[in-house]
Scaffold this motif. Structure first.
Motif, PDB file in Angstrom:
ATOM      1  N   GLY A 142      56.450   3.249  65.478  1.00  0.00           N
ATOM      2  CA  GLY A 142      55.725   3.855  64.642  1.00  0.00           C
ATOM      3  C   GLY A 142      55.990   4.995  64.049  1.00  0.00           C
ATOM      4  N   GLU A 143      55.725   5.488  62.760  1.00  0.00           N
ATOM      5  CA  GLU A 143      56.057   6.607  62.081  1.00  0.00           C
ATOM      6  C   GLU A 143      54.936   7.747  62.518  1.00  0.00           C
ATOM      7  N   CYS A 144      55.521   8.686  63.189  1.00  0.00           N
ATOM      8  CA  CYS A 144      54.359   9.823  63.832  1.00  0.00           C
ATOM      9  C   CYS A 144      54.833  11.056  63.320  1.00  0.00           C
ATOM     10  N   ALA A 145      56.121  11.373  62.633  1.00  0.00           N
ATOM     11  CA  ALA A 145      56.141  12.723  62.209  1.00  0.00           C
ATOM     12  C   ALA A 145      55.694  13.066  60.731  1.00  0.00           C
ATOM     13  N   GLY A 146      55.616  14.172  60.605  1.00  0.00           N
ATOM     14  CA  GLY A 146      55.164  14.513  59.075  1.00  0.00           C
ATOM     15  C   GLY A 146      53.679  14.211  58.750  1.00  0.00           C
ATOM     16  N   GLY A 147      52.837  14.251  59.751  1.00  0.00           N
ATOM     17  CA  GLY A 147      51.485  13.819  59.546  1.00  0.00           C
ATOM     18  C   GLY A 147      51.174  12.251  59.718  1.00  0.00           C
ATOM     19  N   ALA A 148      52.248  11.622  59.820  1.00  0.00           N
ATOM     20  CA  ALA A 148      51.952  10.180  59.906  1.00  0.00           C
ATOM     21  C   ALA A 148      51.056   9.772  61.141  1.00  0.00           C
ATOM     22  N   PRO A 149      50.313   8.522  61.236  1.00  0.00           N
ATOM     23  CA  PRO A 149      49.449   8.359  62.461  1.00  0.00           C
ATOM     24  C   PRO A 149      50.009   7.312  63.225  1.00  0.00           C
ATOM     25  N   GLY A 157      59.785   9.514  71.095  1.00  0.00           N
ATOM     26  CA  GLY A 157      60.356   9.480  69.789  1.00  0.00           C
ATOM     27  C   GLY A 157      59.351   8.734  68.750  1.00  0.00           C
ATOM     28  N   CYS A 158      59.749   8.718  67.507  1.00  0.00           N
ATOM     29  CA  CYS A 158      59.100   7.996  66.519  1.00  0.00           C
ATOM     30  C   CYS A 158      60.116   7.084  65.415  1.00  0.00           C
ATOM     31  N   LYS A 159      59.707   6.550  64.463  1.00  0.00           N
ATOM     32  CA  LYS A 159      60.535   6.068  63.687  1.00  0.00           C
ATOM     33  C   LYS A 159      61.482   6.883  63.076  1.00  0.00           C
ATOM     34  N   TYR A 160      62.592   6.469  62.784  1.00  0.00           N
ATOM     35  CA  TYR A 160      63.894   7.361  62.326  1.00  0.00           C
ATOM     36  C   TYR A 160      64.729   7.881  63.538  1.00  0.00           C
ATOM     37  N   SER A 161      64.176   7.881  64.749  1.00  0.00           N
ATOM     38  CA  SER A 161      64.898   8.401  65.699  1.00  0.00           C
ATOM     39  C   SER A 161      65.475   7.142  66.492  1.00  0.00           C
ATOM     40  N   ASP A 162      66.641   7.509  67.452  1.00  0.00           N
ATOM     41  CA  ASP A 162      67.346   6.597  68.434  1.00  0.00           C
ATOM     42  C   ASP A 162      66.353   6.274  69.704  1.00  0.00           C
ATOM     43  N   PHE A 163      65.437   7.244  69.652  1.00  0.00           N
ATOM     44  CA  PHE A 163      64.822   6.915  71.172  1.00  0.00           C
ATOM     45  C   PHE A 163      63.803   5.978  71.277  1.00  0.00           C
ATOM     46  N   GLU A 164      63.271   5.574  72.448  1.00  0.00           N
ATOM     47  CA  GLU A 164      62.604   4.109  72.406  1.00  0.00           C
ATOM     48  C   GLU A 164      61.449   3.940  71.365  1.00  0.00           C
ATOM     49  N   GLY A 165      60.755   5.057  71.253  1.00  0.00           N
ATOM     50  CA  GLY A 165      59.741   5.022  70.201  1.00  0.00           C
ATOM     51  C   GLY A 165      59.998   4.517  69.012  1.00  0.00           C
ATOM     52  N   GLY A 166      61.382   4.986  68.593  1.00  0.00           N
ATOM     53  CA  GLY A 166      61.735   4.400  67.265  1.00  0.00           C
ATOM     54  C   GLY A 166      62.514   3.089  67.129  1.00  0.00           C
ATOM     55  N   ASP A 262      71.678  11.945  69.589  1.00  0.00           N
ATOM     56  CA  ASP A 262      71.164  12.472  68.512  1.00  0.00           C
ATOM     57  C   ASP A 262      69.684  13.122  68.921  1.00  0.00           C
ATOM     58  N   SER A 263      69.325  14.241  68.397  1.00  0.00           N
ATOM     59  CA  SER A 263      68.105  14.732  68.689  1.00  0.00           C
ATOM     60  C   SER A 263      67.295  15.529  67.600  1.00  0.00           C
ATOM     61  N   LYS A 264      68.130  15.208  66.309  1.00  0.00           N
ATOM     62  CA  LYS A 264      67.934  15.758  65.122  1.00  0.00           C
ATOM     63  C   LYS A 264      66.375  15.431  64.700  1.00  0.00           C
ATOM     64  N   SER A 265      65.957  14.209  64.784  1.00  0.00           N
ATOM     65  CA  SER A 265      64.763  13.990  64.225  1.00  0.00           C
ATOM     66  C   SER A 265      63.687  12.997  65.152  1.00  0.00           C
ATOM     67  N   ALA A 266      62.454  13.406  65.075  1.00  0.00           N
ATOM     68  CA  ALA A 266      61.297  12.784  65.590  1.00  0.00           C
ATOM     69  C   ALA A 266      61.585  12.728  67.164  1.00  0.00           C
ATOM     70  N   ASN A 267      61.968  13.746  67.633  1.00  0.00           N
ATOM     71  CA  ASN A 267      62.360  13.753  69.057  1.00  0.00           C
ATOM     72  C   ASN A 267      60.995  14.580  69.786  1.00  0.00           C
ATOM     73  N   VAL A 268      60.092  13.607  70.079  1.00  0.00           N
ATOM     74  CA  VAL A 268      58.632  14.301  70.598  1.00  0.00           C
ATOM     75  C   VAL A 268      57.979  13.113  71.515  1.00  0.00           C
ATOM     76  N   TRP A 269      57.180  13.582  72.240  1.00  0.00           N
ATOM     77  CA  TRP A 269      56.305  12.729  72.624  1.00  0.00           C
ATOM     78  C   TRP A 269      54.956  12.630  72.274  1.00  0.00           C
ATOM     79  N   THR A 270      54.372  11.514  72.192  1.00  0.00           N
ATOM     80  CA  THR A 270      53.063  11.667  71.459  1.00  0.00           C
ATOM     81  C   THR A 270      52.065  11.248  72.509  1.00  0.00           C
TER      82      THR A 270
END
Length: 289
Positions: A142-149, A157-166, A262-270
């Motif tokens: 799921g896309e969760c960066a930039g205000g996406a729900p 992580g979120c969409k666009y990241s290499d983490f499991e969430g992406g 890579d930790s440049k994008s969407a490297n977060v815990w939701t």
């Protein structure tokens, strides 16, 4: 677009949809190229402006099922536009009791659920369900960066990241086909599977080669047949998933390893109630993790 890239040039009898991404669900306008993007096979789909995209796609799938000769096999690929941005949905799917911040997004999920139900019922009405295998899969987290729900809790992580969430997308196999063992229904598989493996798996089921006819100059398929791994506990023939230039998943002697630099994008815990509560930044993986 080259004419050879449309679905009808790749083995499909017909298609309905758009060729880019992030189109308006009603106008089908693609802002990056500033034009309407809706195609019926190889021609513009005139007369569709103002109609909700997933309503159009479901109506087409229902028509295909209703008109299909049940003595012949059917391969139906239905790619839902929900729940992709822009966030839009017919008003009747919005529940005002939901938190305002997610009302439209939740409504899009309800629309998706209803669509799956209607397609399933159509297959059952024509007595096709007993021979059907359904593979339902997301194409990314799921896309969760930039205000996406979108929310990939408890994954990182979120969409666009290499983490499991992406990259660890939700998927399931269902249907009435006897090819799905009774003992496997309702179970979970940990087999390593890449989304491109479904092509090779479907081809094996149909008894056809995964390669194109000679002369096209197309490389061999990267997919592998994973059906036995999912249904008979066989080792997965998929041993590696290259995620990007920075990350890879690899299976070594049955143990799956993942290396991320890579930790440049969407490297977060939701959190579980995201986006009602904010995401929390995760530690950097710039040196690998």
């Amino acid at each position: 677009y080259l004419a050879g890239q449309v679905p009808t040039a790749r083995g499909f009898d017909s298609s309905l949809g758009y060729l880019n991404g992030n189109e308006d669900h009603y106008t089908h306008h693609f802002g990056i190229l500033n034009g309407t993007d809706m195609w019926d096979s190889s021609a513009p789909a005139y007369g569709t402006t103002g109609q909700y995209g997933d309503d159009l796609y479901v109506a087409r799938s229902l028509r295909i099922i209703a008109e299909h000769d049940t003595a012949a096999p059917l391969f139906l690929y239905h790619a839902f536009q929900n729940t992709h941005s822009p966030y839009q949905v017919p008003e009747e799917y919005v529940d005002p009791s939901d938190p305002e911040k997610v009302q439209t997004f939740y409504g899009m999920i309800r629309h998706l659920d209803t669509a799956v139900l209607n397609i399933t019922n159509a297959l059952k009405a024509r007595d096709m369900w007993r021979d059907t295998i359904v593979v339902f899969s997301a194409d990314n987290g799921g896309e969760c960066a930039g205000g996406a729900p979108g929310n990939n809790y408890p994954l990182r992580g979120c969409k666009y990241s290499d983490f499991e969430g992406g990259v660890r997308a939700a998927a399931f196999v269902s249907g009435g086909s006897a090819l799905i063992p009774v003992g496997k229904r309702g179970t979970t598989s940990t087999a390593l599977v890449h989304i491109c493996d479904w092509y090779a798996t479907f081809a094996a089921m149909a008894g056809v080669a995964t390669t194109d006819a000679p002369g096209y100059g197309v490389p061999a398929s990267d997919g592998v047949d994973v059906w036995a791994a999912l249904t008979a506990d066989a080792p997965s023939p998929r041993t590696e998933v290259p995620l990007s230039a920075e990350s890879v998943i690899s299976s070594v002697n049955g143990t799956v390893y993942k290396y991320v630099t890579d930790s440049k994008s969407a490297n977060v815990w939701t959190p579980k109630d995201f986006p009602l509560s904010p995401a929390v930044p995760a530690p950097s993986c710039a040196k690998g993790c």
